[in-house]
Design a protein around this motif. Structure first.
Motif, PDB file in Angstrom:
ATOM      1  N   THR A  28       0.846  -1.194   0.000  1.00  0.00           N
ATOM      2  CA  THR A  28       0.000   0.000   0.000  1.00  0.00           C
ATOM      3  C   THR A  28       0.881   1.245   0.000  1.00  0.00           C
ATOM      4  OG1 THR A  28      -0.137   0.139   2.427  1.00  0.00           O
ATOM      5  CG2 THR A  28      -1.807  -1.196   1.302  1.00  0.00           C
ATOM      6  N   GLU A  30       0.054   5.115   0.848  1.00  0.00           N
ATOM      7  CA  GLU A  30      -1.062   5.897   1.383  1.00  0.00           C
ATOM      8  C   GLU A  30      -0.653   7.309   1.758  1.00  0.00           C
ATOM      9  OE1 GLU A  30      -3.652   3.619   4.105  1.00  0.00           O
ATOM     10  OE2 GLU A  30      -2.069   2.099   4.024  1.00  0.00           O
ATOM     11  N   ILE A  37      -5.187   1.588   5.378  1.00  0.00           N
ATOM     12  CA  ILE A  37      -5.400   0.404   4.534  1.00  0.00           C
ATOM     13  C   ILE A  37      -4.479  -0.712   5.010  1.00  0.00           C
ATOM     14  CG2 ILE A  37      -5.324  -0.536   2.191  1.00  0.00           C
ATOM     15  CD1 ILE A  37      -5.778   2.424   1.224  1.00  0.00           C
ATOM     16  N   GLY A  54       3.537  -1.523   3.772  1.00  0.00           N
ATOM     17  CA  GLY A  54       2.755  -0.319   3.548  1.00  0.00           C
ATOM     18  C   GLY A  54       3.638   0.902   3.716  1.00  0.00           C
ATOM     19  N   VAL A 102      -1.896  -0.805  -4.176  1.00  0.00           N
ATOM     20  CA  VAL A 102      -2.956   0.190  -4.139  1.00  0.00           C
ATOM     21  C   VAL A 102      -2.352   1.468  -3.563  1.00  0.00           C
ATOM     22  CG1 VAL A 102      -3.846  -0.525  -1.859  1.00  0.00           C
ATOM     23  CG2 VAL A 102      -5.331   0.728  -3.444  1.00  0.00           C
ATOM     24  N   TRP A 126      -4.584   1.442  -8.645  1.00  0.00           N
ATOM     25  CA  TRP A 126      -4.313   0.013  -8.452  1.00  0.00           C
ATOM     26  C   TRP A 126      -3.410  -0.450  -9.585  1.00  0.00           C
ATOM     27  CZ3 TRP A 126      -9.166   2.208  -8.489  1.00  0.00           C
ATOM     28  CH2 TRP A 126      -9.897   2.189  -7.292  1.00  0.00           C
ATOM     29  N   ALA A 155     -10.685   1.583  -1.792  1.00  0.00           N
ATOM     30  CA  ALA A 155      -9.366   1.039  -2.160  1.00  0.00           C
ATOM     31  C   ALA A 155      -9.384  -0.476  -2.086  1.00  0.00           C
ATOM     32  CB  ALA A 155      -8.290   1.620  -1.255  1.00  0.00           C
TER      33      ALA A 155
END
Length: 162
Positions: A28, A30, A37, A54, A102, A126, A155
């Motif tokens: 991820t 973000e 997420i 992430g 994502v 994505w 998402a």
């Protein structure tokens, strides 16, 4: 009815089962969700089988250093744009061992909006390794928490087959 933590946990578990069944690992990238997420995904027991990492990249500098977003992209289009989210999602794959990514960038409020990018404007991207990035803009309503919850929801749903 607002999205609850239980709703997001159930959706994350569904996404996790899908990733695991397809032997994929998720990364991820973000901004406006600040890692939510990744948190939703890693709240699921066994997530190490399908979650790689992430990156919460809030500032311009972090987007550039962690995700390879070009300064020209940020200067020309801004952080909340199709161009930026595509570079974020692509950079997440380059800088991880994941097979699917994502990325989210948006204006969660209460301030920071403008006439062309009001509060609630969120871009989500994505991408699968070796594939093309897909990006979509959303206009969410509510307070900061509601906008962020809706972003996590959209998402995660975008990771499931259409």
């Amino acid at each position: 009815m607002p999205l609850s933590d239980a709703d997001l946990t159930q959706l994350a578990a569904t996404v996790g089962r899908h990733l695991h069944a397809h032997r994929e690992r998720l990364v991820t990238a973000e901004s406006c969700t600040g890692g939510w997420i990744a948190k939703a995904m890693t709240d699921i027991a066994g997530s190490s089988a399908w979650f790689d990492c992430g990156m919460a990249a809030y500032s311009y500098e972090a987007k550039q250093a962690l995700l390879g977003v070009r300064p020209q992209t940020l200067e020309t289009f801004g952080a909340v744009s199709r161009e930026t989210v595509i570079e974020m999602v692509s950079g997440a794959l380059v800088n991880s061992g994941a097979s699917v990514a994502v990325a989210v960038t948006g204006i969660a409020g209460p301030g920071g909006g403008s006439p062309d990018k009001p509060v609630g404007t969120v871009w989500i991207g994505w991408k699968q390794r070796g594939g093309y990035a897909r990006a979509e803009v959303f206009q969410f309503d509510g307070d900061r928490d509601a906008i962020r919850r809706q972003t996590v929801d959209a998402a995660l749903k975008g990771l499931l087959p259409r």
